[in-house]
Design an enzyme around this catalytic site. Structure first.
Site, PDB file in Angstrom:
ATOM      1  N   LYS A 138      52.201   3.224  63.971  1.00 46.34           N
ATOM      2  CA  LYS A 138      52.186   3.630  62.565  1.00 46.34           C
ATOM      3  C   LYS A 138      52.526   2.450  61.655  1.00 46.34           C
ATOM      4  O   LYS A 138      52.096   2.396  60.506  1.00 46.34           O
ATOM      5  CB  LYS A 138      53.177   4.780  62.351  1.00 46.34           C
ATOM      6  CG  LYS A 138      53.209   5.325  60.921  1.00 46.34           C
ATOM      7  CD  LYS A 138      54.057   6.570  60.835  1.00 46.34           C
ATOM      8  CE  LYS A 138      54.387   6.964  59.412  1.00 46.34           C
ATOM      9  NZ  LYS A 138      55.232   8.164  59.364  1.00 46.34           N
ATOM     10  N   ASP A 156      53.879  16.312  60.489  1.00 47.74           N
ATOM     11  CA  ASP A 156      54.688  15.110  60.293  1.00 47.74           C
ATOM     12  C   ASP A 156      54.199  14.103  61.324  1.00 47.74           C
ATOM     13  O   ASP A 156      54.451  14.258  62.514  1.00 47.74           O
ATOM     14  CB  ASP A 156      56.175  15.438  60.521  1.00 47.74           C
ATOM     15  CG  ASP A 156      57.058  14.188  60.548  1.00 47.74           C
ATOM     16  OD1 ASP A 156      56.560  13.091  60.214  1.00 47.74           O
ATOM     17  OD2 ASP A 156      58.248  14.312  60.902  1.00 47.74           O
ATOM     18  N   ASP A 161      66.091   9.575  54.515  1.00 43.82           N
ATOM     19  CA  ASP A 161      65.328   9.823  55.744  1.00 43.82           C
ATOM     20  C   ASP A 161      65.314   8.570  56.598  1.00 43.82           C
ATOM     21  O   ASP A 161      64.654   7.599  56.267  1.00 43.82           O
ATOM     22  CB  ASP A 161      63.895  10.243  55.372  1.00 43.82           C
ATOM     23  CG  ASP A 161      63.011  10.476  56.611  1.00 43.82           C
ATOM     24  OD1 ASP A 161      63.448  10.185  57.741  1.00 43.82           O
ATOM     25  OD2 ASP A 161      61.876  10.955  56.432  1.00 43.82           O
ATOM     26  N   GLU A 184      57.020  12.047  52.807  1.00 43.82           N
ATOM     27  CA  GLU A 184      57.963  12.658  53.749  1.00 43.82           C
ATOM     28  C   GLU A 184      59.228  13.197  53.067  1.00 43.82           C
ATOM     29  O   GLU A 184      59.626  14.335  53.325  1.00 43.82           O
ATOM     30  CB  GLU A 184      58.306  11.662  54.856  1.00 43.82           C
ATOM     31  CG  GLU A 184      57.130  11.482  55.809  1.00 43.82           C
ATOM     32  CD  GLU A 184      57.250  10.265  56.713  1.00 43.82           C
ATOM     33  OE1 GLU A 184      58.337   9.649  56.742  1.00 43.82           O
ATOM     34  OE2 GLU A 184      56.263   9.933  57.379  1.00 43.82           O
TER      35      GLU A 184
END
Ligand code: ADP
Ligand code: MG
Length: 563
Positions: free
Chosen positions: A69, A7, A168, A146
């Site tokens: 990211k 992850d 999430d 994800e």
């Protein structure tokens, strides 16, 4: 040939390995399962990743970076220690650190990985992630969304059949997915999200409200003071709702502040953000055409879903209490690891099949279908939330007499006009000069499990075919650039693992020194000086003992933030 599941988060990363029919999460060099996605250089120009780098974010801001990211898949260069890097290269540094930790833990080389990406990542961002893995020296066997990974982790635990929703919320993003698990097949029906809604935004809102309440100008605070405030607020954020209510007691620019962080204050400070939770959920449900009543379960993923305000908001929207029986920070890594087990064809996973969806609509440019002759209109080929792998073909005709060229422009997005969508690439096709509409090409879009797009064009009169994998998306690295990035990373020296524990303690101490005042600060300063003196004497047994003592001492000030 060991394959790990990773992850690669905006805030934290984690990895695991599938062994003996179960997920084993891999502790890093500090013994933690979460590695902060922070990269920096130490005084000797050696690369440091994770907790040590995170501590140095405030003490050495020019030598440390985080949240890169968000820039994945762009050409944007990020300056660290006077050298500039792409987000892909910085991610590669994080991945290399995870790979080293995994190798140390497993006692064997790790050469392959499954890496998770937000469902909302576009083509460029997916390419960049894959390239980061390769720069770090791992073959990226697959990318996994994800929320899909999370569902896989949950699905394996009790295999509920039916439709469920994954929410999430991590540090910087919010992803919603509608997933169906039926007869051993897991299928993502829809996903939607907000790339700028995460736990750090809640923190930022708290800080902003605090400064506004107290009429303090943010620009007037030095970086140490601001960090004190952020640290105190982060602690408070994690303790809201507890009794007694958390307090933020700090001194800023010579004035002491002591406030109770109550639930109503917090709810009010983050009200704007909470409102934004609703839209992606509604969009995902609409796209999946699933009525609320048909949803079997709502699963919470990501550290920020620990916030009670989030749980309540989600609970109200769905009319039920969401499930969160797996550790929300680690669910995605667990799912990526399950996928790694699937890839390695572990027999205990034989009955699980995974399908996924394409997160954006992909299409090509055409002239106005209404007949005005104007160019710039978007013709969708693969609709958003189509189940992948998928392939669709569309026939396009020449629009002018003696037209010799047809250009296939590839776009991704949801707008009727291509200029408002993201340009992914082009293919130039030569066709025989004939009357308008007498020549045609067949354009085929194929979207694979990794979220990579392949375009095939066939000139129907001649049978000529052209194939193109959309590689040259803006921001993606060319082969040359990849080779250069790999060399650059290989040339960077990592701070030696065995000495990192010392560096990590010093960095923690320096951060605490910066964020404390008076007697506490003096005591921290003394403890650091004493530890440095021990390090200088270079006697291992003494260093070990001093390290344990310093760690216990420093952790007293960091207590609430430790997992
Ligand atoms: P990412 O997927 O972005 O890497 P994570 O899932 O690790 O992120 O979540 C990180 C976020 O979760 C941070 O913003 C952090 O403040 C928040 N977080 C972690 N634990 C808690 C907690 N107990 N209460 C509230 N927020 C938390
Ligand atoms: Mg995450």
């Amino acid at each position: 040939m060991t394959i790990i599941g990773i992850d690669l988060g905006t805030t934290n990363s984690a990895c695991g390995v599938w062994r003996d029919g179960a997920v084993h999460l891999i502790p890093n060099r500090h013994g933690d399962k979460l590695t902060p996605s922070v990269v920096g250089f130490d005084a000797g120009g050696e690369l440091i990743v994770g907790k040590t780098a995170q501590n140095r974010l405030i003490t050495h801001p020019r030598d440390t970076v985080a949240t890169f990211k968000r820039l994945m898949g762009t050409k944007h260069r990020i300056e660290v220690s006077k050298t500039s890097f792409t987000a892909t290269e910085l991610s590669a540094a994080v991945l290399r650190s995870l790979k080293e930790d995994a190798e140390a833990f497993l006692g064997e080389p790790v050469s392959e990985a499954i890496i998770s990406v937000p469902a909302y990542f576009n083509d460029n961002q997916r390419h960049a992630t894959k390239q980061a893995g390769e720069i770090a020296g791992m073959k990226v066997q697959r990318l996994i969304n994800e929320p899909t990974a999370a569902a896989l982790a949950y699905g394996l635990h009790d295999k509920p059949e039916g439709v469920f929703v994954v929410l999430d919320m991590g540090g910087g993003t919010f992803d919603v997915s509608v997933i169906e698990y039926f007869d051993g097949v897991m299928e993502v029906h829809a996903s939607a999200g907000d790339n700028y809604l995460g736990g750090e935004d809640f923190l930022e809102a708290m800080v902003e409200r605090f400064l506004a309440d107290r009429k303090i100008e943010r620009a007037g605070l030095d970086k140490g003071a601001l960090q004190v405030l952020f640290d105190a607020m982060e602690r408070a954020k994690r303790a809201i709702g507890r009794s007694p209510a958390p307090r933020v007691a700090i001194e800023l620019a010579g004035t002491a502040h002591d406030v109770e962080i109550t639930e109503p204050w917090f709810r009010d400070a983050v009200a704007g953000l909470l409102l934004r939770v609703r839209a992606p959920i509604e969009q995902a449900l609409r796209d999946a055409r699933i009525p609320l009543a048909d949803i079997a379960d709502v699963l919470l993923v990501g550290g920020a879903t620990r916030m009670a305000v989030f749980r309540n908001a989600a609970g109200k929207l769905f009319g039920r209490i969401p499930s969160s029986y797996l550790d929300p920070d680690l669910v995605v890594a667990m799912g990526a690891t399950v996928q790694a087990g699937l890839k390695a064809r572990d027999s205990s996973l034989d009955d699980v099949v995974l399908t996924d969806v394409c997160p954006y609509t992909l299409g090509t440019e055409v002239v106005d279908p209404a007949g005005s002759g104007k160019p710039g209109f978007f013709l969708p080929l693969i609709e958003r939330n189509s189940v992948v792998p998928t392939s669709r073909v569309e026939r396009l005709f020449t629009v002018a007499d003696k037209q010799a060229r047809m250009q296939v422009n590839v776009f991704q997005g949801e707008n009727r006009m291509v200029e408002r969508n993201v340009f992914l690439g082009e293919i130039d096709v030569t066709v025989p000069k004939r009357k308008a509409g007498e020549e045609s090409i067949d354009v085929r879009f194929s979207y694979d499990m990794n979220g990579l797009l392949e375009v095939d064009v066939k000139v129907n009169s001649s049978g000529e075919t052209i194939n193109k994998v959309i590689q040259q998306a803006p921001g993606a690295l060319s082969d040359d650039e990849m080779a250069r990035s790999r060399q650059r990373l290989a040339a960077l020296k990592f701070h030696p693992r065995e000495r990192e524990e010392n560096l990590q303690l010093l960095s923690q101490g320096e951060r605490l020194y910066l964020t404390h005042l008076g007697d506490t600060r003096a005591a921290i300063g003394d403890a650091l000086a004493a530890f440095e003196a021990v390090l200088d004497r270079q006697r291992d047994s003494e260093i070990g003992r001093a390290r344990d003592e310093l760690k216990a001492f420093l952790d007293r000030f960091d207590g609430d933030l430790l997992p």
